[in-house]
Design an enzyme around this catalytic site. Structure first.
Site, PDB file in Angstrom:
ATOM      1  N   PRO A  95     -15.070   1.244  38.916  1.00  0.00           N
ATOM      2  CG  PRO A  95     -16.163  -0.011  37.298  1.00  0.00           C
ATOM      3  CD  PRO A  95     -15.807  -0.011  38.755  1.00  0.00           C
ATOM      4  CB  THR A 155     -16.377   7.206  32.475  1.00  0.00           C
ATOM      5  OG1 THR A 155     -16.692   5.861  32.143  1.00  0.00           O
ATOM      6  CG2 THR A 155     -16.066   7.982  31.233  1.00  0.00           C
ATOM      7  CE1 TYR A 158     -22.433   2.441  27.779  1.00  0.00           C
ATOM      8  CE2 TYR A 158     -21.987   1.463  29.927  1.00  0.00           C
ATOM      9  CZ  TYR A 158     -22.188   2.578  29.134  1.00  0.00           C
ATOM     10  OH  TYR A 158     -22.158   3.830  29.690  1.00  0.00           O
ATOM     11  NE  ARG A 189     -19.206  -2.390  38.102  1.00  0.00           N
ATOM     12  CZ  ARG A 189     -19.611  -1.177  38.494  1.00  0.00           C
ATOM     13  NH1 ARG A 189     -19.980  -0.280  37.632  1.00  0.00           N
ATOM     14  NH2 ARG A 189     -19.618  -0.874  39.774  1.00  0.00           N
TER      15      ARG A 189
HETATM   16  C1  LIG Z   1     -18.470   9.795  37.253  1.00  0.00           C
HETATM   17  C2  LIG Z   1     -18.852   8.348  37.185  1.00  0.00           C
HETATM   18  C3  LIG Z   1     -18.370   7.562  36.141  1.00  0.00           C
HETATM   19  C4  LIG Z   1     -18.704   6.200  36.067  1.00  0.00           C
HETATM   20  N1  LIG Z   1     -18.163   5.421  35.056  1.00  0.00           N
HETATM   21  C5  LIG Z   1     -18.345   4.066  35.069  1.00  0.00           C
HETATM   22  C6  LIG Z   1     -17.640   3.239  34.162  1.00  0.00           C
HETATM   23  O1  LIG Z   1     -16.802   3.704  33.374  1.00  0.00           O
HETATM   24  N2  LIG Z   1     -17.882   1.897  34.205  1.00  0.00           N
HETATM   25  C7  LIG Z   1     -18.771   1.350  35.093  1.00  0.00           C
HETATM   26  O2  LIG Z   1     -18.970   0.131  35.084  1.00  0.00           O
HETATM   27  N3  LIG Z   1     -19.430   2.128  35.993  1.00  0.00           N
HETATM   28  C8  LIG Z   1     -19.218   3.456  36.020  1.00  0.00           C
HETATM   29  N4  LIG Z   1     -19.813   4.236  36.990  1.00  0.00           N
HETATM   30  C9  LIG Z   1     -20.574   3.581  38.079  1.00  0.00           C
HETATM   31  C10 LIG Z   1     -19.661   3.365  39.290  1.00  0.00           C
HETATM   32  O3  LIG Z   1     -18.663   2.385  39.019  1.00  0.00           O
HETATM   33  C11 LIG Z   1     -20.443   2.899  40.526  1.00  0.00           C
HETATM   34  O4  LIG Z   1     -21.043   1.652  40.253  1.00  0.00           O
HETATM   35  C12 LIG Z   1     -21.491   3.898  40.964  1.00  0.00           C
HETATM   36  O5  LIG Z   1     -20.936   5.194  41.063  1.00  0.00           O
HETATM   37  C13 LIG Z   1     -22.078   3.502  42.305  1.00  0.00           C
HETATM   38  O6  LIG Z   1     -21.078   3.544  43.300  1.00  0.00           O
HETATM   39  P1  LIG Z   1     -21.093   4.736  44.395  1.00  0.00           P
HETATM   40  O7  LIG Z   1     -22.484   4.791  44.925  1.00  0.00           O
HETATM   41  O8  LIG Z   1     -20.086   4.290  45.432  1.00  0.00           O
HETATM   42  O9  LIG Z   1     -20.706   6.003  43.702  1.00  0.00           O
HETATM   43  C14 LIG Z   1     -19.532   5.612  37.066  1.00  0.00           C
HETATM   44  C15 LIG Z   1     -20.008   6.411  38.108  1.00  0.00           C
HETATM   45  C16 LIG Z   1     -19.670   7.758  38.187  1.00  0.00           C
HETATM   46  C17 LIG Z   1     -20.170   8.568  39.352  1.00  0.00           C
END
Ligand SMILES: Cc1cc2nc3c(=O)[nH]c(=O)nc-3n(C[C@H](O)[C@H](O)[C@H](O)COP(=O)(O)O)c2cc1C
Length: 380
Positions: A28, A30, A189, A237
């Protein structure tokens, strides 16, 4: 099927009543792409592009539940209002047209909200005790002072109201055609604020021990379970850390963690999604298991891992503009093959390259567009 990644990822997996065609989940993320009551920009094309290219399950950006205290930004996504719901309906249809599956991530930001924040400036900031985190860190880990501010201490009636709003928004998601829901219950949150003693200072049945601090989470899951069809998956989560405080821990020992998971499992959770910044980090002393591995071992339920898959550095560094070099995924495959976890969520690599999953599964790693922090500026 020739390559190792293809064999490990291309195995279907069943969560609740839903069979996911492979083990790759879009994490997920944002996008801050909504304005006012409009549907988020490019929503259907954005998710359908990933579903068409090998992602087994899309989990959407976090989406405010239908309660005025749930959000803190006007450009956040919403699970209410004609514009957003029409947008989500089109996104679901587009993902399904590509043969994909999509879950909605439901969000209540709790005390991240400040007085006057949009989209509902008159709504108070809700928290279990009306307090924000007492400190945060900057991207280097150095402490940053958080200005004390008072929010609204949730009464039992407020708690019941928010629980109902979670259930109502989950039912809306199912009606729109989503294949499941995930609760954003980590990162500091609202639901997480109940887990953590720093923000939960209540003296009623929602505090006292680990099980009591998981009570609110359990009530939300139970209410959703009663509002959606049997078999409709509910994902929780969870994280130990908060935005932006990486030293907190909700659960100090596996025993404590197991008690909290038990409350949520008994309420009807189908899968735990453990939000860690680096999937290779052990969660507790005495074992190499990560937090997802421990959640699976302790709850017996399916789990999703996440955190720097294929990347050398974690995502907060990227959000601050730092680079994250591409790395191999051999270590991840070792753990997946050993069934330490069942599903693997991938974030930044899927922003940089919508075809990341298809390329990994077909052994075209050299064709992957490498992640750069600039990719976060235009998430499309
Ligand atoms: C731009 C951005 C927005 C994110 N928004 C959310 C979100 O809305 N909800 C959530 O649970 N995690 C959010 N995360 C965390 C990601 O879901 C993920 O856990 C995190 O990027 C680690 O994964 P990665 O190393 O593959 O990027 C966000 C991460 C990024 C980079």
């Amino acid at each position: 099927m020739t390559n190792r990644a293809a064999q490990a990822f291309s195995r279907p997996f069943t969560v609740g009543g839903l069979t996911i065609p492979n083990r790759i989940v879009m994490s997920p993320m944002t996008r801050f792409s909504s304005t006012g009551g409009e549907a988020p920009r490019d929503l259907a094309a954005y998710y359908a592009r990933r579903a068409a290219a090998g992602v087994g399950l899309v989990i959407t950006e976090s989406t405010y539940i239908d309660h005025p205290t749930a959000g803190n930004m006007d450009n956040g996504s919403r699970m209410y209002g004609d514009g957003p719901l029409a947008g989500w309906s089109r996104a679901v249809e587009a993902v399904h047209a590509e043969g994909g599956l999509i879950w909605s991530q439901l969000q209540h930001v709790g005390m991240f909200r400040k007085a006057g924040d949009l989209p509902h400036p008159d709504a108070p900031a809700f928290g279990p005790s009306g307090v924000p985190m007492d400190y945060a860190t900057d991207f280097s880990g150095a402490p940053v002072e958080v200005a004390p501010r008072a929010g609204h201490i949730m009464t039992q009636a407020d708690i019941d109201d928010v629980v109902r709003a979670f259930a109502g928004s989950a039912a809306t998601a199912e009606r729109l055609g989503f294949d499941g829901v995930e609760l954003n219950a980590g990162h500091g949150y609202l639901i997480d604020e109940f887990f953590w003693p720093g923000t939960n200072r209540r003296t009623d049945a929602y505090n006292g021990d680990v099980a009591a601090r998981a009570r609110f989470a359990g009530e939300v899951v139970a209410a959703i379970r009663a509002a959606v069809s049997p078999g409709f998956p509910i994902s929780m989560r969870l994280s130990q850390w908060k935005n932006n405080n990486f030293t907190t821990r909700n659960w100090e020992t596996p025993e404590e963690f197991g008690i909290a998971l038990g409350v949520m499992a008994d309420a009807g959770t189908d899968v735990f999604h453990l939000s860690t910044r680096r999937y290779w980090e052990p969660a507790f002393d005495g074992s190499g298991l990560n937090l997802a591995g421990w959640a699976k071992k302790l709850s017996g339920l399916p789990v999703i891992t996440v955190g720097s898959v294929g990347l050398a550095d974690e995502f907060w560094t990227s959000l601050a503009g730092g680079d994250a070099a591409t790395t191999g995924i051999g270590g991840l495959l070792d753990r997946l093959e050993a069934d330490e976890f069942d599903l693997v969520a991938v974030g930044r690599p899927l922003i940089a390259d919508p075809e990341w999953a298809a390329k990994v599964i077909s052994g075209r790693d050299s064709e992957i567009t490498a992640f750069t922090p600039a990719a976060l500026g235009t998430i499309h």
